[in-house]
Scaffold this motif. Structure first.
Motif, PDB file in Angstrom:
ATOM      1  N   PHE A 110      -9.319  -7.268  15.300  1.00 53.37           N
ATOM      2  CA  PHE A 110      -8.018  -7.035  15.913  1.00 53.37           C
ATOM      3  C   PHE A 110      -7.148  -6.148  15.030  1.00 53.37           C
ATOM      4  O   PHE A 110      -6.980  -6.418  13.844  1.00 53.37           O
ATOM      5  CB  PHE A 110      -7.306  -8.363  16.173  1.00 53.37           C
ATOM      6  N   GLU A 111      -6.585  -5.104  15.650  1.00 48.53           N
ATOM      7  CA  GLU A 111      -5.649  -4.250  14.912  1.00 48.53           C
ATOM      8  C   GLU A 111      -4.337  -4.975  14.644  1.00 48.53           C
ATOM      9  O   GLU A 111      -3.714  -4.798  13.600  1.00 48.53           O
ATOM     10  CB  GLU A 111      -5.376  -2.961  15.697  1.00 48.53           C
ATOM     11  N   VAL A 112      -3.908  -5.792  15.603  1.00 52.50           N
ATOM     12  CA  VAL A 112      -2.645  -6.529  15.480  1.00 52.50           C
ATOM     13  C   VAL A 112      -2.885  -7.981  15.874  1.00 52.50           C
ATOM     14  O   VAL A 112      -3.498  -8.255  16.908  1.00 52.50           O
ATOM     15  CB  VAL A 112      -1.545  -5.925  16.377  1.00 52.50           C
ATOM     16  N   VAL A 113      -2.405  -8.913  15.058  1.00 51.82           N
ATOM     17  CA  VAL A 113      -2.456 -10.344  15.361  1.00 51.82           C
ATOM     18  C   VAL A 113      -1.058 -10.919  15.203  1.00 51.82           C
ATOM     19  O   VAL A 113      -0.386 -10.664  14.193  1.00 51.82           O
ATOM     20  CB  VAL A 113      -3.435 -11.095  14.431  1.00 51.82           C
ATOM     21  N   THR A 114      -0.604 -11.684  16.195  1.00 56.69           N
ATOM     22  CA  THR A 114       0.674 -12.375  16.087  1.00 56.69           C
ATOM     23  C   THR A 114       0.446 -13.874  16.273  1.00 56.69           C
ATOM     24  O   THR A 114      -0.431 -14.282  17.033  1.00 56.69           O
ATOM     25  CB  THR A 114       1.692 -11.895  17.137  1.00 56.69           C
ATOM     26  N   GLY A 115       1.239 -14.688  15.581  1.00 52.40           N
ATOM     27  CA  GLY A 115       1.120 -16.134  15.704  1.00 52.40           C
ATOM     28  C   GLY A 115       2.470 -16.804  15.613  1.00 52.40           C
ATOM     29  O   GLY A 115       3.368 -16.330  14.904  1.00 52.40           O
ATOM     30  N   ILE A 116       2.603 -17.900  16.327  1.00 53.68           N
ATOM     31  CA  ILE A 116       3.869 -18.623  16.329  1.00 53.68           C
ATOM     32  C   ILE A 116       3.587 -20.122  16.357  1.00 53.68           C
ATOM     33  O   ILE A 116       2.618 -20.571  16.991  1.00 53.68           O
ATOM     34  CB  ILE A 116       4.722 -18.191  17.552  1.00 53.68           C
ATOM     35  N   SER A 117       4.355 -20.898  15.605  1.00 55.02           N
ATOM     36  CA  SER A 117       4.205 -22.344  15.534  1.00 55.02           C
ATOM     37  C   SER A 117       2.792 -22.691  15.042  1.00 55.02           C
ATOM     38  O   SER A 117       2.380 -22.217  13.991  1.00 55.02           O
ATOM     39  CB  SER A 117       4.524 -22.966  16.895  1.00 55.02           C
ATOM     40  N   THR A 118       2.029 -23.492  15.770  1.00 52.11           N
ATOM     41  CA  THR A 118       0.672 -23.772  15.304  1.00 52.11           C
ATOM     42  C   THR A 118      -0.159 -22.484  15.264  1.00 52.11           C
ATOM     43  O   THR A 118      -1.093 -22.349  14.478  1.00 52.11           O
ATOM     44  CB  THR A 118      -0.017 -24.842  16.185  1.00 52.11           C
ATOM     45  N   GLY A 119       0.207 -21.516  16.107  1.00 50.68           N
ATOM     46  CA  GLY A 119      -0.445 -20.216  16.081  1.00 50.68           C
ATOM     47  C   GLY A 119      -0.210 -19.461  14.788  1.00 50.68           C
ATOM     48  O   GLY A 119      -1.009 -18.603  14.403  1.00 50.68           O
ATOM     49  N   ALA A 120       0.896 -19.774  14.102  1.00 49.49           N
ATOM     50  CA  ALA A 120       1.167 -19.148  12.803  1.00 49.49           C
ATOM     51  C   ALA A 120       0.194 -19.647  11.744  1.00 49.49           C
ATOM     52  O   ALA A 120      -0.107 -18.927  10.785  1.00 49.49           O
ATOM     53  CB  ALA A 120       2.604 -19.447  12.369  1.00 49.49           C
ATOM     54  N   ILE A 121      -0.286 -20.873  11.892  1.00 43.52           N
ATOM     55  CA  ILE A 121      -1.297 -21.405  10.980  1.00 43.52           C
ATOM     56  C   ILE A 121      -2.650 -20.752  11.257  1.00 43.52           C
ATOM     57  O   ILE A 121      -3.395 -20.396  10.339  1.00 43.52           O
ATOM     58  CB  ILE A 121      -1.396 -22.936  11.125  1.00 43.52           C
ATOM     59  N   ILE A 122      -2.954 -20.561  12.532  1.00 44.66           N
ATOM     60  CA  ILE A 122      -4.242 -19.978  12.925  1.00 44.66           C
ATOM     61  C   ILE A 122      -4.305 -18.485  12.613  1.00 44.66           C
ATOM     62  O   ILE A 122      -5.355 -17.960  12.214  1.00 44.66           O
ATOM     63  CB  ILE A 122      -4.484 -20.204  14.429  1.00 44.66           C
ATOM     64  N   ALA A 123      -3.179 -17.786  12.778  1.00 42.48           N
ATOM     65  CA  ALA A 123      -3.162 -16.318  12.771  1.00 42.48           C
ATOM     66  C   ALA A 123      -3.786 -15.666  11.539  1.00 42.48           C
ATOM     67  O   ALA A 123      -4.580 -14.724  11.675  1.00 42.48           O
ATOM     68  CB  ALA A 123      -1.736 -15.814  12.985  1.00 42.48           C
TER      69      ALA A 123
END
Length: 400
Positions: A110-123
């Motif tokens: 992935f050229e760009v990855v964004t994450g938020i909340s639990t997604g911030a841990i995964i990102a």
């Protein structure tokens, strides 16, 4: 992470008049406040960011000249982007999906990855690729509630504090899994032109704040590692349930503090369209032919989007819980519509994953390892066999 019963004690706070002393950033200085020692590392959602726009133009120009960078002006290129939502323990679904996607052999870089909340841990781990799949699986299948949060004791102290629980267990987990090696690898990928972003909510300003994690990692100092970890913690810190995370900032030579909480308060999933306003115009000024470009956005929603029927007891906390669930679901769909129409208008390819309504789990606690493992296995099996990506948000008929 707007899930579960963290708000059951919300009513207690109505009666609390105790506040701590703060030195918050004045409203007029919000745009100029910066983390001491770091420059141009974040943008405010909904407002154009000249630094982010310039960064993307620089990446494109470097790629055009044959330098490091995944992006370029050259036609025929396909760019892959990944956005990961909140969802608390349901983050196990995204972790399983990424693991299964790796096994399928079809997971892109992935050229760009964004994450938020639990997604911030995964990102960060999704950004670094399949070599970190083991860490993701362990994080989302091996720990229970007491490994993530601790309820404050004695209980009456909740009335005079800023949260129901403390998050030092979660802080310790983030420290364990986000180490110096992760920071170095994120920095290396940033130099190659890939980008990793995490969202938090500035509660004073009621604004999403988008952090350029690769640029922070590139500083390479112990302070950069600490900031990197604190941003992830802030993004996953559900207000009332968890204490807010404070960042010391400066503006016009004076020191202030900012109160940041769960990024999911602002958006359940996000992309960069609102901070890259005017990007097309900037490309035109560069006389760049961007017509031949194609990008694919994959969105992992760590939760349900279809309505789930459940008979609600006639009790205030049950009603409150169900109301929060409904509001979160509606917010998620609204965020997806924004990304969908942005993608459609920009000649992109929209792909959506979420937990199907016929797979409902009943955890024994907020973070139940047995249930999380089942959710992980569900995401894994669906991705390993070729994930059935949805091409539009719920409510819009899929083409073809």
């Amino acid at each position: 992470m707007l899930k579960h019963r963290y708000f059951l004690l919300l009513a207690a706070f109505i009666f609390s008049g105790c506040v701590s002393a703060r030195h918050a950033v004045p409203e007029g200085l919000l745009g100029s406040a910066s983390i001491y020692g770091f420059k141009d590392i974040r943008a405010i959602g909904g407002l154009p960011s000249d630094s982010f726009k310039k960064d993307f133009l620089d990446i494109l120009e470097r790629g055009e000249k044959g330098g490091p960078g995944f992006m370029s002006f050259r036609p025929g290129r396909t760019y892959y982007c990944l956005a990961i939502s909140g969802g608390a323990a349901n983050g196990a679904y995204g972790a399983g999906l990424l693991n299964g996607w790796s096994v399928s052999g079809k997971r892109p870089v992935f050229e760009v990855v964004t994450g938020i909340s639990t997604g911030a841990i995964i990102a960060p781990f999704a950004f670094l690729g399949s070599k970190y799949d083991g860490r993701l699986k362990e994080f989302y299948t091996k720990y229970s509630t007491c490994d993530v949060i601790r309820i404050r004791f004695p209980r009456f102290r909740i009335l005079f504090s800023d949260s129901v629980a403390v998050t030092f267990p979660l802080e310790n987990l983030i420290r364990k899994y986000v180490d110096q090696d992760v920071l170095k690898e994120v920095a290396a990928q940033h130099r190659r032109g890939r980008r990793l972003y995490v969202g938090t909510t500035n509660l004073d300003a009621q604004r999403l704040v988008i952090w350029d994690m690769g640029k922070i990692a590139s500083v390479g100092s112990p302070e950069a590692l600490e900031l990197f970890r604190r941003i992830i913690l802030a993004s996953a810190s559900v207000p009332v349930a968890f204490p807010p995370v404070y960042f010391d900032v400066e503006a016009e030579g004076k020191r202030y503090d900012e109160m940041h909480v769960d990024g999911g308060i602002s958006k359940q999933v996000f992309f960069l369209y609102d901070v890259l306003q005017g990007f097309d115009k900037a490309l035109e000024e560069k006389k760049a032919d961007y017509q031949g470009k194609r990008y694919i956005i994959y969105i992992i929603m760590n939760g349900y989007l279809d309505p789930l029927y459940k008979e609600i007891p006639d009790r205030i906390f049950s009603i409150a819980e169900r109301t929060i669930e409904a509001m979160t679901n509606s917010q998620s769909i609204g965020d997806l519509y924004q990304i969908y129409f942005f993608t459609r208008d920009g000649r992109g390819d929209f792909n959506l994953a979420y937990i199907p309504a016929d797979c409902v789990f009943k955890p024994r606690e907020i973070f139940d390892p047995q249930t999380m493992e089942k959710i992980f296995d569900l995401g894994y099996s669906r991705a390993a066999n070729g994930y059935p990506w949805r091409k539009s948000p719920p409510g819009i008929k899929e083409e073809g």
